[in-house]
Every structure is written in structure tokens, then in C-alpha cells.
Design an enzyme around this catalytic site. Structure first.
Site, PDB file in Angstrom:
ATOM      1  N   HIS A   1       0.696  -1.105  -0.159  1.00  0.00           N
ATOM      2  CA  HIS A   1       0.004   0.035  -0.257  1.00  0.00           C
ATOM      3  C   HIS A   1       1.102   1.247   0.262  1.00  0.00           C
ATOM      4  CE1 HIS A   1      -3.721   2.474   1.826  1.00  0.00           C
ATOM      5  NE2 HIS A   1      -2.638   3.632   1.386  1.00  0.00           N
TER       6      HIS A   1
ATOM      7  N   ASP B   1      -9.596  -3.551  -4.619  1.00  0.00           N
ATOM      8  CA  ASP B   1      -9.964  -3.107  -3.528  1.00  0.00           C
ATOM      9  C   ASP B   1     -11.372  -3.234  -3.554  1.00  0.00           C
ATOM     10  OD1 ASP B   1      -8.633  -1.963  -1.210  1.00  0.00           O
ATOM     11  OD2 ASP B   1      -8.443   0.119  -2.124  1.00  0.00           O
TER      12      ASP B   1
HETATM   13 ZN   LIG Z   1      -4.660  -0.418   0.278  1.00  0.00          ZN
END
Ligand SMILES: [Zn+2]
Length: 430
Positions: free
Chosen positions: A178, A305
Site C-alpha cells: 500500500h 480493492d
Molecule cells: Zn490499500
């Protein structure tokens, strides 16, 4: 039922053909096939047959937040989205940071029979960013974990990231990062930093918070001879760094979400928390750069996501609401509409970005396969002409934080097939 006779499907946008599936595998392709008695038939005239989609980035919330999603409801949403495999992110409660936790996610996924749920292991214990989780034990477990991520949080300590890359190199694993330097924005950041965030009075993340971490991780991957995957790249600068890393031969891959391919930061102007997502929606120049990078292969894969949230976590003032939006059921339609109907990608290109490439990155050898005799029948039938308007209330997900509600798309998932068994099929309306 693991036997099927699919008739008249257009294989990857090529010729119309019949496909015979026996015992979960493609047994024959062609006209006039010798079909054993009792094999169920699917009339696929006018439909395209693709390898089933693979999602590198799904939040299933179980264990811990079954009020937002369970593995069963998430698996149903995935099947209706055309997916035959999803990788379940580790930020559950408890965190997937042990072999036992990973095996439990695997088993709960198997129990659904709807989609292969492959657990992602946490990089660090409790996602705390300090001590490495049981990477090798998770890999050696029944869950055979090969992708590791602290997603939701950046592995910010360069020394921890370096050691994680060294560990996963031993068994061909990958760290999915991330990419967002938490120090470059305050902890209350909630949108893209720029002129708009200034006007709205919302604290934002600058694009450099993403690109600087991608650059650092690329160099760590090169230094360790290991493999890094950039989760949800969102900025033109981030794309430039990915392109630079690939040109240098660094073993780095990247994904983009459907929402970052279509939605822009302008949606945040109304302070609707449905559009609060991490990383944030960006300006249209970034969207254009992401689309171009998906076409030229700089970005390898589309990943959803998918981030379900219970109403009481999302229905707050913008700054206080939870981050994330649903994505499993709409991914194909969004990618088809933005990338295929625009002429930027053909169906074979879409199948590569949504199935073949993600399966390769995750090391899932039963998915993302060419449509040929002997391959496992993990397949999706697509209706490229169906028009659909998204209804948040009709979702198979437990949650309703759906940014696509009310939007219309051309292209729909018709039927999803996991090892020869139909797991989802479009409800036909007369
Ligand atoms: Zn993420």
C-alpha cells in the site's frame, strides 16, 4: 455438476465454438462434439467466453467484521462479478498473520464453493509495521500463502520492507505494498491533496506520498533480488516510477482499481463519504495516465480493492467516515465500458489484465489459463451488449457502500463457472 456443454460461445472475441467440460476440465473445443448423455448445456450464442477473473485485492472482513461482509457474502459477490479466484487481504480481526489464521480463511472460502479464496498474509505482526509476521510458516501451511501485504497501511520502515523482501524471495513470494508514505500527510488525510482539497478544507495526500514509496520499494526489490507488487497505483507520477522500474528490469508489478480508472476527485466536492477511499480519487489527468498505463502494460492488472463497510461506519461526516467502496460485482462492467468500448483494449487485453496477469502475479496456476483442452474450467461468459444500471440494494455483498449506484454500463457478467460448476448466472428479465 462439473460437466457442461457450452455452445456457440465466442472464445476471447475470436470464433464461435462449443466447449465441452468434463470433471471440471476443458475436455474438447469445436463443433459437433461427442457429448456424453446427461451433460447440461448452456446456450452461449452471442456471449464471449473468457478465463474467470482473478482479484488480487479483496477485503472480505471475516473474521471480525461480519456485519460488513462474510467470506460467504463476499464470495457470492465475487462469483456474480465473474471472479473464480480472489485474494483476501490480511487486515481482518484477528489479522491473517499466522499459518492457522491463513488456513481458516482458506477453509471458509472452500466451504462457499463459489470462488477460490486465497489468503494474503500480513507482512508484519498485527499490521503494526514493526516485527515480521510468520511469512515462511504461512507459505508452508495448507494455505500456501505467496502474497503478503499490510494493505490499509504502508510498510513504512525501509528495514522491515527489506527483510520482508528477503524472506519472500526464498519461496518466490511477493510483497504487495500500500504505497503511501504516512509521514507526508497528516493522519487525518482523506482525499487528494491539491487545489480542490484546499477549497473544501479537507486534509489530503500528495501524489508524492505514493510515488516516493514506489521508488523506494523498486530499489529495495532490486537490491534484494526480490519481487514487489504495487497495490492500487493512482497517480501519473506513480505510473512514471513503475515504468522506470520496469525499464531497469526490476521485478515489480502494479495494479489499478476500476474506480481509479473512471471516478475523479470531483465526486468528493459533495462530501459524500461513499467516495472516500484510500488511496483517494485523483484528478482526471491521473485517470488518463492510469488508463494509458493499463493499455501499454506498465500497469499489469486490474484489482478491485473491494472494501465493504457497514452503514454505521460509512454514514458520518466525510472526515470521520471509513475508507473504501464496493467493487467485485461491477469491476468487469467498469473496465469493459472504460477500456474496451473506448477501443483502448480488446477483450483479450481485458482477459489478460483481469485474469491472466493477476493469476500469474499471485502464482495461482489453476486460474487465468488459456482456453485450451486440459485447462481447469474456471471460466466466465460475458454479454458485451447487455445494458445494466447498478442498484446498490441488489448487491450480493453484505454492505451497500456502492459508488456505482444508479450508473449504467454496457457489458455484464452472464455466467461464472468454477471447475465446471455454475456459481452465478445473470437473472434474465422478460
Ligand atoms: Zn490499500
Amino acid at each position: 455438476m462439473t460437466n457442461l456443454h457450452i455452445t456457440g460461445a465466442t472464445l476471447l472475441g475470436g470464433e464461435a465454438n462449443d466447449v465441452l467440460v468434463l470433471e471440471g476440465q476443458i475436455a474438447a473445443i469445436g463443433g459437433g462434439l461427442d457429448v456424453p448423455q446427461g451433460v447440461e448445456s448452456i446456450d452461449a450464442d452471442g456471449l464471449a467466453l473468457l478465463p474467470g477473473f482473478v482479484d488480487l485485492h479483496t477485503h472480505l472482513r471475516e473474521p471480525g467484521r461480519e456485519d460488513a461482509e462474510t467470506i460467504a457474502t463476499g464470495a457470492a459477490a465475487a462469483a456474480f462479478g465473474g471472479f473464480t479466484a480472489v485474494l483476501a487481504m490480511a487486515n481482518t480481526n484477528p489479522v491473517t498473520d499466522t499459518a492457522e489464521a491463513a488456513e481458516r480463511v482458506l477453509d471458509l472460502g472452500r466451504a462457499t464453493g463459489l470462488v477460490d479464496v486465497q489468503p494474503i498474509g500480513a507482512v508484519t505482526k498485527g499490521l503494526a509495521g514493526e516485527e515480521l509476521a510468520e511469512l515462511a510458516l504461512m507459505h508452508r501451511s495448507r494455505a500456501n500463502v505467496r502474497v503478503f501485504s499490510d494493505d490499509g497501511r504502508c510498510v513504512h520502515d525501509a528495514r522491515v520492507m527489506r527483510r520482508a523482501l528477503e524472506y519472500v524471495r526464498a519461496f518466490g513470494g511477493v510483497v504487495s505494498q500500500h504505497s503511501q508514505d504516512p509521514d507526508l500527510a497528516g493522519s487525518s488525510a482523506c482525499c487528494h491533496e491539491g487545489e480542490l482539497s484546499g477549497r473544501l478544507g479537507l486534509p489530503g495526500w500528495p501524489a508524492v506520498a505514493e510515488s516516493s514509496i514506489i521508488a523506494r520499494d523498486a530499489q529495495l526489490a532490486q537490491h534484494t533480488g526480490s519481487r514487489v507488487h504495487v497495490a492500487h497505483v493512482t497517480t501519473a507520477e506513480g505510473v512514471e516510477v513503475v515504468r522506470w522500474a520496469k525499464a531497469r528490469g526490476i521485478d515489480l508489478t502494479a495494479e489499478v482499481t476500476p474506480h481509479h480508472l473512471l471516478l475523479t476527485q470531483d465526486l468528493v466536492s459533495g462530501y459524500d463519504p461513499t467516495f472516500k477511499v484510500n488511496p483517494p480519487l485523483r484528478p482526471s489527468e491521473d485517470v488518463e495516465a492510469l488508463r494509458a498505463a493499463l493499455v501499454d502494460g506498465t500497469i499489469d492488472a486490474v484489482a478491485t480493492d473491494h472494501a465493504p463497510h457497514a452503514r454505521h461506519d460509512k454514514e458520518h461526516a466525510f472526515v470521520d467516515a471509513a475508507f473504501g467502496m464496493l467493487g467485485l460485482e461491477t469491476a468487469f462492467a467498469v473496465v469493459h465500458d472504460t477500456m474496451v468500448l473506448s477501443g483502448a483494449l480488446d477483450l483479450a487485453g481485458l482477459a489478460d489484465r483481469m485474469s491472466t496477469a493477476p493469476a500469474r502475479i499471485a502464482g495461482l496456476s489453476d486460474h487465468g489459463r488459456a482456453l485450451e483442452v486440459g485447462a481447469p474450467a474456471n471460466l466466465v461468459l460475458i454479454d458485451t451488449e447487455a445494458n445494466q444500471t447498478v442498484d446498490a440494494e441488489a448487491s450480493h455483498s453484505q454492505s451497500r457502500n456502492n459508488p456505482w449506484h444508479g450508473m449504467s454500463f454496457t457489458g455484464a457478467v452472464h455466467t461464472t463457472i468454477l471447475r465446471g460448476r455454475v456459481t452465478a448466472t445473470l437473472q434474465e428479465h422478460a
